[in-house]
Design a protein around this motif. Structure first.
Motif, short mmCIF file in Angstrom:
data_model
loop_
_atom_site.label_atom_id
_atom_site.label_comp_id
_atom_site.label_asym_id
_atom_site.label_seq_id
_atom_site.Cartn_x
_atom_site.Cartn_y
_atom_site.Cartn_z
N VAL A 42 38.03 41.21 46.70
CA VAL A 42 38.25 40.05 45.84
C VAL A 42 36.97 39.58 45.18
O VAL A 42 37.00 38.81 44.22
CB VAL A 42 38.89 38.88 46.63
N GLY A 59 34.86 41.56 43.60
CA GLY A 59 34.44 42.50 42.57
C GLY A 59 35.44 42.61 41.45
O GLY A 59 36.13 41.65 41.11
N LYS A 60 35.53 43.82 40.89
CA LYS A 60 36.47 44.07 39.80
C LYS A 60 36.89 45.53 39.84
O LYS A 60 36.28 46.35 40.51
CB LYS A 60 35.84 43.73 38.45
N ASP A 61 37.96 45.84 39.11
CA ASP A 61 38.49 47.20 39.04
C ASP A 61 38.81 47.76 40.42
O ASP A 61 38.61 48.95 40.70
CB ASP A 61 37.50 48.13 38.32
N GLN A 82 37.47 47.19 43.38
CA GLN A 82 36.39 47.44 44.33
C GLN A 82 35.44 46.26 44.34
O GLN A 82 35.11 45.71 43.29
CB GLN A 82 35.63 48.72 43.96
N ARG A 102 44.81 52.38 43.46
CA ARG A 102 43.49 52.41 44.08
C ARG A 102 43.56 53.20 45.39
O ARG A 102 44.47 53.02 46.19
CB ARG A 102 43.00 50.99 44.38
#
Length: 571
Positions: A64, A66-68, A70, A564
């Protein structure tokens, strides 16, 4: 003019792997250590380091933060030490303790693949850590990455009084054949092998890409030990229990068969098209293969036909046990000796505990220790006259030999403390959960596997647990808090089943109360002699959900992620 197509994740990974065998990059690692973290190129951070058992650790916020899909990474590394078959000497354990103390801020974890992993390692210290491991016969090559992972086996191989055979020589030889071998550095994704001669199948052959379990047959009055073969097992977001082949694998055929399966996997172009579908199991799940198809292709590659499998019977039936952990004091096949298995709650072990365990292994036994798939630790070849005293001393350092079902059956992944893909914190939570359950249900004596995983990728193996809980986030009073979703009834062996998502989710703070309600219902209404697996099997999802909640509640979806896949962070 049309814009060029964007490179997919799979295409990028395949391009980087074709460009370089990371195992050839030791000189580059040493250069990066001299120049510091900021000199590390993205291909090393995201790909090549993993072949050395190394990847960056998260900042504590998990996915949560980060982005994409990860989370954010810190300039520190997790380093995983490869321990084939879980076999350790006391001097090796002492060396790991010393490295943990000097380079890892005192934090080490036993994993679900019999490895030990360190945290907080810097790039500047990495070459020194690797060299010190090599000096005691340990290494990290292939502990992560698209390669053969640590080969697991029975931790009491060679001493178990009830084993079919000691298969550890095969596990070690297979490790030598594949780890560091340039022919197998570029697989579609990770490749997991389990070889065991024990009757309880403790290294979980059902969830490995190759699972070999010892079996015995009699032909013309002569007994022969060989192996049954399963292929394609794996968990993650799409669990699949390995497909049994119609094969009796003779002892001298084991290595050619393993190599043949590895080659089949390596050369499967269709498994390289999507990173999220690059495991061997997807030949069965997505590409229409059958066990018969697989066996025919395998036999074509190895150049000989495998003999038919032994018919199911008492001597080669799947085990009916639950833990497969070898915890406690058990007589060995060697007269007068026993092995002593201690619990390591959530797999977290301190340098002081490692030093003490190594010293105890030398003082009371022959200096031999073993790691297990349930994140625990054993000492073997203990004179029976010393077993109780050793057990007492292990308990005194926080590694109890006699433990509650909650402590003994607990497994936890890394969680947000270090993992960039995790949603919830797991290690401290697991300790608190076990302590709460011990206080709430002090007399509970049923075998119970209680697995905590911080995201749907199942590094904590919640799909094969009696009670498996999967990390989520929910909003309470405007704030996002850790929560867990319940999957019940997972099992391997005789009653194998993937745990059922029963539609119940609650904040992490309410998990002990929910499990207490569930287990009290079992104690009150379970049939005579009925274990938890049978109890869960005869109740519907709705009934189990209501037991957990203590009232009628509607089912909640699991909120599965899209696409993911884990970056190889499982043990």
């Amino acid at each position: 003019m049309a814009a060029p197509a964007r490179e997919t994740k799979a295409q990028k990974s395949e391009r980087l792997k074709r460009a370089m065998n990371p195992w050839d990059g030791l000189a580059e690692i040493r250069r990066l250590a001299r120049e510091g973290f900021n000199s590390i190129p993205p291909e090393w951070i995201g790909t090549y380091f993993r072949w050395w058992g190394v990847y960056t650790q998260g900042d504590g916020a998990g996915v949560v933060g980060g982005k994409d899909g990860q989370g954010m990474a810190l300039p520190f590394f997790m380093l995983r030490i490869r321990i084939p078959n879980g076999l350790l000497r006391s001097d090796q354990m002492r060396a790991i303790a010393d490295l943990t103390r000097r380079y890892a801020r005192g934090i080490a974890d036993l994993t679900v693949r019999q490895n030990i992993q360190l945290h907080w390692v810097t790039i500047e210290d990495l070459p020194q850590v690797l060299e010190e491991l090599w000096r005691v016969g340990l290494n990290t090559m292939g502990a992560c990455g698209d390669v053969t992972r640590n080969i697991t086996g029975c931790p009491v191989a060679g001493v178990d009084a009830d084993e079919v055979c000691d298969a550890s020589p095969l596990a070690l030889e297979a490790d030598r054949m594949l780890a560091g071998n340039a022919e197998f550095y570029n697989l579609p994704r990770k490749f997991k092998i389990s070889i065991t001669g024990c009757r309880v199948w403790c290294p979980y052959p059902e969830i490995n890409d190759v699972g070999l379990t010892a079996t015995q047959r009699v032909i013309d009055g002569k007994s022969e030990i060989g192996f049954a073969l399963r292929v394609g097992g794996g968990l993650s977001t799409e669990p699949y229990l390995g497909a049994p082949l119609d094969a009796f694998v003779r002892w001298n055929q084991v290595l050619p068969v393993i190599k043949g399966v590895a080659e089949l996997f390596r050369d499967s172009g269709q498994l390289r098209e999507h990173r999220e579908r690059a495991r061997l199991k997807f030949l069965f799940l997505k590409h229409g293969w059958t066990p018969h198809d697989f066996q025919k292709e395998l036999e074509r590659r190895i150049g000989f036909q495998l003999e038919p499998a032994e018919p199911a019977g008492p001597e080669n039936a799947p085990p009916a046990d639950v833990y497969r952990d070898h915890i406690g004091i058990h007589a060995q096949k060697q007269p007068g000796l026993c092995y002593v298995g201690a619990t390591v709650l959530r797999g977290r072990i301190t340098p002081e505990q490692m030093d003490a365990a190594a010293n105890l292994a030398e003082r009371y036994a022959a200096g031999e220790l073993r790691t297990t798939n349930m994140q625990n630790l054993l000492i073997v070849n203990v004179p029976q006259s010393h077993a109780d005293e050793l057990a007492k001393e292990l308990g005194a350092i926080g590694l109890p030999v006699s433990a509650s079902p909650f402590r003994r059956g607990a497994v936890a992944c890394s969680g947000t403390e270090f993992c960039k893909l995790a949603i919830t914190e797991t290690k401290s939570f697991s300790r608190w959960l076990v302590e709460e359950l011990e206080e709430r249900l002090p007399g509970f004596d049923q075998h119970l596997k209680l697995h905590v995983t911080g995201c749907p990728n199942s590094c904590g193996q919640h799909w094969i647990a009696d009670v498996g809980i999967e990390g989520k986030k929910i909003k309470i009073d405007g704030h996002m808090v850790d929560a867990y979703y319940f999957c019940l009834g997972g099992a391997l062996g005789l009653n194998q089943a993937i745990a059922r998502p029963v539609g119940y989710r609650c904040p992490a703070t309410e998990v002990p109360e929910a499990i207490e309600r569930l287990l009290r219902q079992y104690l009150a209404d379970g049939n005579s002699g009925e274990n938890l697996r049978h109890f869960f099997a005869r109740h519907s999802d709705a009934e189990l959900r209501n037991f957990l909640a203590g009232e009628f509640v509607e089912a909640v979806a699991r909120d599965l992620p899209e696409g993911r896949v884990p970056s190889g962070v499982e043990g």
